[in-house]
Design an enzyme around this catalytic site. Structure first.
Site, PDB file in Angstrom:
ATOM      1  N   THR A 195      13.321   5.670  10.249  1.00 52.82           N
ATOM      2  CA  THR A 195      14.263   4.607  10.588  1.00 52.82           C
ATOM      3  C   THR A 195      13.840   3.302   9.904  1.00 52.82           C
ATOM      4  O   THR A 195      12.663   2.960   9.893  1.00 52.82           O
ATOM      5  CB  THR A 195      14.304   4.419  12.121  1.00 52.82           C
ATOM      6  OG1 THR A 195      14.738   5.645  12.694  1.00 52.82           O
ATOM      7  CG2 THR A 195      15.252   3.304  12.526  1.00 52.82           C
ATOM      8  N   THR A 235       0.835  -1.205   0.000  1.00 53.47           N
ATOM      9  CA  THR A 235       0.000   0.000   0.000  1.00 53.47           C
ATOM     10  C   THR A 235       0.866   1.250   0.000  1.00 53.47           C
ATOM     11  O   THR A 235       0.625   2.193  -0.769  1.00 53.47           O
ATOM     12  CB  THR A 235      -0.933   0.002   1.238  1.00 53.47           C
ATOM     13  OG1 THR A 235      -1.734  -1.179   1.184  1.00 53.47           O
ATOM     14  CG2 THR A 235      -1.816   1.236   1.266  1.00 53.47           C
ATOM     15  N   CYS A 282     -18.490  -3.520   2.386  1.00 50.28           N
ATOM     16  CA  CYS A 282     -18.270  -2.073   2.501  1.00 50.28           C
ATOM     17  C   CYS A 282     -18.490  -1.635   3.944  1.00 50.28           C
ATOM     18  O   CYS A 282     -18.970  -2.400   4.779  1.00 50.28           O
ATOM     19  CB  CYS A 282     -19.140  -1.293   1.533  1.00 50.28           C
ATOM     20  SG  CYS A 282     -20.798  -1.045   2.106  1.00 50.28           S
ATOM     21  N   HIS A 310       4.585  -9.933   2.369  1.00 50.98           N
ATOM     22  CA  HIS A 310       3.695 -10.984   2.890  1.00 50.98           C
ATOM     23  C   HIS A 310       3.042 -11.813   1.800  1.00 50.98           C
ATOM     24  O   HIS A 310       2.586 -12.923   2.056  1.00 50.98           O
ATOM     25  CB  HIS A 310       2.669 -10.422   3.884  1.00 50.98           C
ATOM     26  CG  HIS A 310       1.598  -9.558   3.325  1.00 50.98           C
ATOM     27  ND1 HIS A 310       0.394 -10.061   2.898  1.00 50.98           N
ATOM     28  CD2 HIS A 310       1.522  -8.223   3.134  1.00 50.98           C
ATOM     29  CE1 HIS A 310      -0.365  -9.066   2.476  1.00 50.98           C
ATOM     30  NE2 HIS A 310       0.296  -7.936   2.605  1.00 50.98           N
ATOM     31  N   GLN A 367       0.703  -8.903  -6.253  1.00 50.66           N
ATOM     32  CA  GLN A 367       0.070 -10.225  -6.351  1.00 50.66           C
ATOM     33  C   GLN A 367       0.842 -11.148  -7.287  1.00 50.66           C
ATOM     34  O   GLN A 367       0.844 -12.355  -7.103  1.00 50.66           O
ATOM     35  CB  GLN A 367      -1.370 -10.036  -6.861  1.00 50.66           C
ATOM     36  CG  GLN A 367      -2.294 -11.187  -6.594  1.00 50.66           C
ATOM     37  CD  GLN A 367      -2.576 -11.407  -5.122  1.00 50.66           C
ATOM     38  OE1 GLN A 367      -2.678 -12.527  -4.680  1.00 50.66           O
ATOM     39  NE2 GLN A 367      -2.678 -10.330  -4.354  1.00 50.66           N
ATOM     40  N   SER A 396       5.282  -6.520  -2.080  1.00 52.65           N
ATOM     41  CA  SER A 396       4.989  -6.624  -0.649  1.00 52.65           C
ATOM     42  C   SER A 396       5.452  -7.981  -0.153  1.00 52.65           C
ATOM     43  O   SER A 396       5.181  -9.009  -0.794  1.00 52.65           O
ATOM     44  CB  SER A 396       3.475  -6.477  -0.441  1.00 52.65           C
ATOM     45  OG  SER A 396       3.161  -6.689   0.914  1.00 52.65           O
TER      46      SER A 396
HETATM   47  N1  PLP Z   1      -1.730  -4.396  -4.174  1.00 49.67           N
HETATM   48  C1  PLP Z   1      -2.248  -5.626  -4.337  1.00 49.67           C
HETATM   49  C2  PLP Z   1      -2.528  -6.117  -5.719  1.00 49.67           C
HETATM   50  C3  PLP Z   1      -2.532  -6.422  -3.221  1.00 49.67           C
HETATM   51  O1  PLP Z   1      -3.069  -7.630  -3.378  1.00 49.67           O
HETATM   52  C4  PLP Z   1      -2.229  -5.910  -1.929  1.00 49.67           C
HETATM   53  C5  PLP Z   1      -2.495  -6.671  -0.704  1.00 49.67           C
HETATM   54  O2  PLP Z   1      -3.411  -7.379  -0.535  1.00 49.67           O
HETATM   55  C6  PLP Z   1      -1.685  -4.624  -1.824  1.00 49.67           C
HETATM   56  C7  PLP Z   1      -1.448  -3.900  -2.965  1.00 49.67           C
HETATM   57  C8  PLP Z   1      -1.381  -4.010  -0.498  1.00 49.67           C
HETATM   58  O3  PLP Z   1      -0.201  -4.535   0.046  1.00 49.67           O
HETATM   59  P1  PLP Z   1       0.050  -4.452   1.634  1.00 49.67           P
HETATM   60  O4  PLP Z   1      -0.932  -5.414   2.245  1.00 49.67           O
HETATM   61  O5  PLP Z   1       1.473  -4.887   1.813  1.00 49.67           O
HETATM   62  O6  PLP Z   1      -0.164  -3.056   2.057  1.00 49.67           O
END
Ligand code: PLP
Length: 390
Positions: free
Chosen positions: A248, A51, A336, A212, A190, A210
């Site tokens: 940091t 994000t 939502c 995770h 993704q 990302s």
């Molecule tokens: N973009 C996509 C396509 C994602 O699937 C995700 C997470 O689910 C993100 C951005 C956001 O990443 P993060 O969870 O590391 O903020």
């Protein structure tokens, strides 16, 4: 990661021994991430995740593009170089995206359009296959470039709901020819476990990842900022990351990101085949045993670990809970804020009817998934769907 959260506890910007140990770990992680992404170490900006990387790409480029002096009349565009000029007086500064983007991209686009004078957000169309409509994209970019400045194009490498891989090379090529001053960003969050980003995201100026999604820690990610691509920092302070992202460093997070990306890259080819076969067995099994179910995207475009199915006559949140009771964890997409279930913007953009979108769930398969998991899902899911329909 453990030593950098405990014993090698120095601040990587300091000068003493502990600090140097932390800095070496950070710079080693940067080198590893860069080499796996086909970038130079100086082009890696560590962030708190996907994000933040997306926000930095969108807001950083638009803020810079909108604040710079207008282009003097007659200034030629240099093909392939990112926008370095603001829009001439009276012309909008435009960000073009697909309608399938993650909220990490769409929300900063909306925010920029609302808060930065002269910025507009335009989206192209997507098809029922889950892939953007390239004719519409090209028409939109060409039309926009005639009357405004296309500062940024942001199209994800693969969608997080449907798993559909987008034609990024065609997007880059079309942008370079129709709006040569535009910066191209891709959200590769993704796609990263399944595609070699050094090749698949090669043409993009900015690439978000990302940790995770790769089996690494939550709260760690990176944005590749190719040399010469200009953006304003969104987090300012101590000037870390070459003035592109202050604060940091999360040393353990960066180390974890590099290790996860390394592990995923080493296993990618084998895992894609193994997991793809499991996904096919799951999808084909459910499509043949359950009535009134459809695959949301065209499988030939979909990443190996994705299986999104829409069950008619079922409420997806009820299905998620019933499957959870049986030990099967699936995703139903976001409700939502009011709690009312809205169809996801991705499915709406693909033209999936509301009745089908209501019952759409996503099975995600990955390195921990085995044949027994698929057997169990094939046994449990048809019963759960039948029960809800009854
Ligand atoms: N973009 C996509 C396509 C994602 O699937 C995700 C997470 O689910 C993100 C951005 C956001 O990443 P993060 O969870 O590391 O903020």
């Amino acid at each position: 990661m453990a030593p950098y959260a405990a014993t090698v506890f120095g601040h990587p910007s300091g000068s003493h021994r502990q600090a140097r140990g932390a800095r070496k770990a950070l710079e080693d992680a940067r080198e590893q991430v860069a080499s796996l992404l086909g970038a130079r170490p100086g082009e890696i900006v560590f962030t708190s995740g996907g994000t933040e990387a997306d926000n930095l790409a969108v807001l950083g480029v638009l803020s810079r593009a909108a604040r710079l002096d207008p282009v003097p009349p007659g200034t030629p565009h240099v093909p392939g170089t990112p926008a370095a000029h603001g829009a001439p007086e009276g012309r909008a500064t435009v960000v073009v995206t697909s309608p399938l983007e993650h909220a990490g991209v769409l929300e900063p686009c909306r925010l920029a359009a609302a808060r930065i004078r002269g910025v507009e957000h335009r989206t192209c169309r997507a098809g029922a296959s889950g892939v953007i409509d390239m004719d519409d994209f090209e028409e939109l970019v060409a039309e926009t470039a005639r009357t405004a400045v296309v500062a940024l194009v942001s199209v994800m490498l693969a969608n997080n709901e449907s798993g559909a891989v987008q034609p990024l090379s065609a997007v880059v090529e079309a942008t370079r020819s129709l709006a040569p001053g535009a910066v191209v960003h891709t959200d590769a969050v993704q796609a990263s476990p399944w595609l070699d980003l050094a090749k698949a995201a090669k043409g993009a100026d900015l690439v978000s990842i990302s940790a995770h999604k790769l089996g690494g820690p939550k709260g760690a990610g990176a944005l590749v900022v190719r040399e010469g691509c200009l953006l304003d920092p969104m987090v300012v302070g101590g000037g870390q990351e070459r003035e592109r992202r202050a604060g940091t460093h999360n040393v353990a997070g960066a180390v974890g990101l590099a290790a996860a990306l390394g592990a995923a890259s080493a296993a990618r080819e084998e895992e894609s085949v193994r997991v793809g076969a499991l996904r096919d067995r799951l999808a084909d099994g459910l499509l043949s045993t359950v009535e009134a179910v459809r695959e949301v995207a065209d499988r030939k475009h979909v990443l190996p670990g994705h299986c999104q199915l829409a069950f008619e006559g079922v409420d997806r949140e009820e299905l998620v809970l019933l499957l959870d009771d049986a030990g099967i964890c699936v995703s139903g997409g976001a409700a939502c804020a009011s709690g009312a279930l809205e169809p996801s913007h991705v499915l709406s953009a693909m033209g999936v009817p509301r009745t089908a979108a209501r019952g759409a769930i996503r099975f995600s398969l990955g390195h921990t998934t085995g044949a027994a998991d698929v057997d169990r899902a094939l046994e449990v899911v048809p019963r759960a769907v039948e029960r809800l329909r009854a």
